[in-house]
Design an enzyme around this catalytic site. Structure first.
Site, PDB file in Angstrom:
ATOM      1  N   LYS A 100       0.790  -1.196  -0.092  1.00 53.63           N
ATOM      2  CA  LYS A 100       0.136  -0.267   0.006  1.00 53.63           C
ATOM      3  C   LYS A 100       0.949   1.342   0.121  1.00 53.63           C
ATOM      4  CE  LYS A 100      -4.060  -1.896   2.385  1.00 53.63           C
ATOM      5  NZ  LYS A 100      -5.275  -1.715   3.171  1.00 53.63           N
TER       6      LYS A 100
ATOM      7  N   ASP B  91     -10.268   2.864   2.198  1.00 57.07           N
ATOM      8  CA  ASP B  91     -10.566   1.908   3.748  1.00 57.07           C
ATOM      9  C   ASP B  91     -11.491   2.792   4.564  1.00 57.07           C
ATOM     10  OD1 ASP B  91      -9.226  -0.257   3.048  1.00 57.07           O
ATOM     11  OD2 ASP B  91      -7.396   0.654   3.876  1.00 57.07           O
TER      12      ASP B  91
END
Ligand code: ATR
Length: 285
Positions: A75, A111
């Site tokens: 990420k 997220d």
């Protein structure tokens, strides 16, 4: 059309290392099927040493992918290597969703959206309080802090075993975010309307500490971003103590929505059948 891949619709990926446990192919496969859209979504394992080459193959279109999801441990690299990271991912320093647009790799982090959309769907009114308590200060905690701040929470208390990590997040996310050691938990819970566990405590059925949730307001919501098991020991305790609880599976499902829309052109819906499909898969493994 001169590109045969286009005939079959866009291709998208989830990449990680390892990636075979990812449930994203099931989620996106379900939406492609139920929306009857052309395209494909697959798990594509890339080792850290090869990640830069993979992003280059995305940029020059040789990979054939329109974009995809990025999971652990890529990420941060995905954020670094993207040409056009959006504001959310810039603040987090991490991206989980990539898409190609006019020859540039764009990135965002969904997220936080997954977190709030799950609570919006399962517990309307969850955001009507001023104060929230977040247990944990790891990577997963960041997106939750950002999302709560952006939703308008005035006091966000981050409680962590290692206070320095909580302090780093308080410094990063601004004056509404406060860092506390574990010993301060009961005190900062007083009057809070939301309790979020972002730690691995109780994951896969491991021991979790006993928590007295009674300092929270009576209508408070307790949620866990861990979804294995679905009802974590912390959620079980909160429910037994009379609090509303929301499990973390919906965060996984909702975080997938914006990426799907980018690659395949239609905004999908998180419905009960999708949830059941993932729960059935969790029971198999
Ligand atoms: P993630 O990126 O998934 O959030 P992480 O960065 O490893 O994972 O963070 C895990 C979180 O769980 C941290 O807040 C960690 O606390 P520390 O920062 O003190 O390490 C917390 N955690 C893990 N095991 C714990 C335990 N036994 N007791 C208390 N906190 C724990």
């Amino acid at each position: 059309m001169d590109d045969s891949r286009e005939t079959f619709g866009p291709n998208a990926f989830v990449t990680g290392f390892p990636v075979k446990h990812s449930r994203s192919p099931l989620i996106h496969g379900y939406w492609l099927k139920t929306l009857a859209l052309p395209g494909s979504y697959c798990a594509h394992e890339v080792a850290p040493a090869d990640f830069e080459t993979f992003i280059a193959s995305l940029k020059d279109r040789s990979s054939g992918f329109a974009g995809g999801n990025v999971t652990i441990p890529h990420k941060e690299m995905a954020y670094e290597l993207a040409d056009r990271p959006d504001e959310l991912s810039q603040e987090l320093g991490a991206s989980n969703t990539l898409w190609l647009q006019e020859g540039k790799v764009h990135s965002t982090n969904t997220d936080g959206h997954g977190f709030t959309a799950n609570l919006d769907a399962r517990c309307p009114g969850w955001d009507s309080h001023d104060a929230a308590v977040i247990l944990g200060a790891g990577g997963a905690s960041r997106a939750v802090i950002q999302a709560l701040r952006d939703r308008g929470f005035r006091e966000i208390h981050v409680v962590n075993r290692t206070i320095a990590r909580a302090q780093e997040l308080a410094d990063r996310f601004g004056e509404k975010v406060h860092a506390h050691p574990m010993g301060a938990l009961a005190e900062v819970m007083k009057g809070a309307g939301l309790f979020v566990n972002t730690t691995s405590l109780g994951m896969d059925g491991s021991e979790a500490p006993a928590i007295d949730f009674s300092p929270l307001t009576a209508e408070a919501v307790v949620t866990d971003i861990v979804y294995v098991p679905l009802k974590t020991p912390l959620l079980k305790q909160a429910e037994e103590q009379g609090f509303r609880i929301v499990d973390g599976l919906g965060m996984l499902l909702h975080q997938a929505v914006p990426g799907f829309e980018k690659w395949f052109g239609k905004r999908p819906v998180v419905d009960d059948d999708l949830r059941k499909l993932i729960i059935a898969d969790m029971e198999k493994h």
